[in-house]
Design a protein around this motif. Structure first.
Motif, PDB file in Angstrom:
ATOM      1  N   THR A  16      82.077  62.834 -71.170  1.00 44.48           N
ATOM      2  CA  THR A  16      82.064  62.261 -69.823  1.00 44.48           C
ATOM      3  C   THR A  16      80.666  61.920 -69.325  1.00 44.48           C
ATOM      4  N   TRP A  75      84.326  56.653 -56.108  1.00 42.77           N
ATOM      5  CA  TRP A  75      84.966  57.509 -57.111  1.00 42.77           C
ATOM      6  C   TRP A  75      86.441  57.670 -56.786  1.00 42.77           C
ATOM      7  N   HIS A 127      89.920  59.556 -58.183  1.00 41.88           N
ATOM      8  CA  HIS A 127      90.403  60.566 -59.127  1.00 41.88           C
ATOM      9  C   HIS A 127      91.917  60.691 -59.087  1.00 41.88           C
ATOM     10  N   TYR A 160      97.772  57.445 -60.771  1.00 44.68           N
ATOM     11  CA  TYR A 160      97.034  56.183 -60.842  1.00 44.68           C
ATOM     12  C   TYR A 160      97.882  55.042 -60.289  1.00 44.68           C
ATOM     13  N   LEU A 171      86.517  55.843 -62.265  1.00 48.64           N
ATOM     14  CA  LEU A 171      87.885  56.365 -62.225  1.00 48.64           C
ATOM     15  C   LEU A 171      87.967  57.546 -63.178  1.00 48.64           C
ATOM     16  N   SER A 172      88.436  58.674 -62.671  1.00 48.10           N
ATOM     17  CA  SER A 172      88.575  59.854 -63.529  1.00 48.10           C
ATOM     18  C   SER A 172      90.020  60.300 -63.605  1.00 48.10           C
ATOM     19  N   TYR A 175      94.376  58.749 -68.963  1.00 56.59           N
ATOM     20  CA  TYR A 175      93.160  58.157 -69.518  1.00 56.59           C
ATOM     21  C   TYR A 175      93.472  57.191 -70.659  1.00 56.59           C
ATOM     22  N   ARG A 193      95.057  53.856 -69.350  1.00 58.88           N
ATOM     23  CA  ARG A 193      94.320  53.063 -68.360  1.00 58.88           C
ATOM     24  C   ARG A 193      92.803  53.107 -68.536  1.00 58.88           C
ATOM     25  N   LYS A 194      92.327  53.436 -69.724  1.00 59.81           N
ATOM     26  CA  LYS A 194      90.878  53.533 -69.921  1.00 59.81           C
ATOM     27  C   LYS A 194      90.174  52.179 -69.837  1.00 59.81           C
ATOM     28  N   THR A 219      91.229  49.738 -67.553  1.00 62.26           N
ATOM     29  CA  THR A 219      91.686  49.092 -66.332  1.00 62.26           C
ATOM     30  C   THR A 219      90.564  48.287 -65.665  1.00 62.26           C
ATOM     31  N   ALA A 248      88.078  49.541 -62.519  1.00 58.69           N
ATOM     32  CA  ALA A 248      86.960  50.486 -62.628  1.00 58.69           C
ATOM     33  C   ALA A 248      85.897  49.956 -63.582  1.00 58.69           C
ATOM     34  N   VAL A 266      85.815  54.547 -66.922  1.00 62.42           N
ATOM     35  CA  VAL A 266      86.929  55.492 -66.817  1.00 62.42           C
ATOM     36  C   VAL A 266      86.587  56.714 -67.663  1.00 62.42           C
TER      37      VAL A 266
END
Length: 412
Positions: free
Chosen positions: A36, A52, A54, A61, A82-83, A90, A93-94, A96, A99, A102
């Motif tokens: 991260t 941010w 989350h 999400y 985005l976390s 994750y 949508r990593k 997306t 953001a 991610v």
């Protein structure tokens, strides 16, 4: 409690690392969290203005997405982080577009929380529904950084409302404002002295309503369905498949098509299910250019990302998760298309399910007999089916508007 919680977080992190080699999902999370801060360093600089967002997982999400999209459009020069805590959010949508980066949220230790918040220094932080991490929130509060919680749903048994829950209760006071799904949640917050609340309803109503403006055409579904009645089984689990396996095999003469979209794409489970069916079945992955789809009775969707569009072809929908204990999946996705819905009987923690049932458009079943009865009625009685579906569509329309109220508070 603070000391006990922090020891617990460290112990949990250690245990997850020990289990990771033997569990794919846990391994993804442990590995992802280890990267991260490197990811943040690659995408965020001290000069950047940051927002941010989350979310616990994919469902949260999707719930927050209408708000995220509006903020992305308004704050064009800001970087958005985005976390997720869960790999299921994750992984899907990593990439997306809402953001700039991610990441997995690191474990909620005081060290991780302070380092994460100091690195981002976010102008605004948005948490969705319930994924509330005390150390991250305290870090935001200590630095006088703005945070809000949207689509919040609280229940009396939760630790925030217990005499021994002070540490967790204090975390809620880090939020400048909490937007609740219902009046009951607002009353619970007021009972502990938190009054900066607004009852807006659930942002998922806005989210699913947006689906009506999208292009929902799927040629392969149209070719499979033709002019037949179509039952869509969404986000299903083995206990849900058992109901349909028995029903389909016992009603082979009923001229109905079935589309089944399992929650978990596991080849062995799908093959076991198909091997027991007395109906011509095809998987999405087996479709070729010359496949005559209208000749099949059952279509199994062994991929992800299509279900929300597939629901637009449904005449009847079954939403999985509540026949067992895994948790009911999103019933609003089919409801927005005016489709009557069947679910299992374990839906107590889902206020939208209770409301849809009370409104007359959704039906909960506890066993095979109850399932057979309601699905027979929905298949054979078109007036009953259409009326129930219409009630669902109207219910979603009447409950939109949460996003507008949240954006009004944020003044965008």
């Amino acid at each position: 409690m603070n000391f006990i919680y922090n020891i617990g977080i460290r112990f949990t992190g250690f245990i997850l690392k020990c289990i990771a080699p033997f569990n794919k999902k846990i391994k993804q999370g442990v590995h992802g969290r280890s990267k991260t801060f490197k990811q943040l360093e690659e995408h965020i600089t001290p000069k950047d203005k940051v927002l941010w967002f989350h979310c616990a997982s994919l469902g949260e999400y999707e719930q927050g997405l209408p708000v995220f999209e509006a903020l992305r459009a308004h704050y064009k020069t800001h970087k958005i982080v985005l976390s997720f805590f869960s790999p299921s959010g994750y992984t899907i949508r990593k990439n997306t577009p809402i953001a700039d980066v991610v990441v997995y949220l690191p474990m909620d230790s005081t060290h991780n929380a302070g380092r994460f918040i100091d690195f981002l220094n976010p102008e605004l932080s948005i948490f969705v529904k319930y994924d509330i991490w005390p150390n991250y929130l305290q870090a935001l509060k200590q630095r006088n950084l703005k945070a809000i919680l949207i689509s919040a749903a609280f229940r009396k048994p939760q630790i925030y409302f217990k005499p021994y829950g002070r540490f967790f209760k204090n975390a809620l006071f880090a939020f400048q404002h909490i937007f609740t799904q219902n009046k009951a949640s607002q009353v619970l917050l007021e009972s502990i002295g938190y009054n900066a609340t607004t009852v807006t309803g659930d942002t998922r109503y806005d989210r699913v309503s947006n689906q009506l403006t999208q292009d929902n055409i799927l040629d392969f579904v149209a070719k499979f369905k033709t002019d037949k009645l179509c039952i869509v089984v969404g986000s299903s689990w083995p206990e849900d498949h058992s109901l349909f396996l028995n029903f389909i095999n016992a009603n082979s003469n009923v001229d109905v098509k079935y589309i089944i979209a399992p929650h978990a794409i596991k080849a062995n489970q799908i093959e076991t299910f198909r091997s027991k069916l007395n109906a011509k079945t095809i998987l999405f992955s087996e479709i070729e250019t010359d496949t005559v789809l209208k000749d099949y009775k059952v279509l199994v969707i062994d991929t992800i990302g299509l279900l929300s569009k597939i629901y637009s072809y449904a005449d009847i929908a079954y939403v999985g998760g509540a026949m067992g204990t895994t948790g009911l999946h999103n019933t609003l996705e089919p409801a927005v298309f005016g489709v009557p819905i069947i679910i299992g009987n374990n839906y107590d923690k889902f206020p939208e399910a209770k409301a849809l049932i009370e409104n007359g458009g959704m039906f909960a079943v506890k066993d095979q007999s109850a399932f057979n009865s309601i699905i027979d009625n929905l298949i054979s009685k078109s007036d009953f089916r259409l009326t129930a579906g219409s009630k669902n569509k109207m219910f979603v329309e009447e409950n939109k508007g949460a996003v507008i109220q949240i954006l009004d508070y944020l003044r965008i």
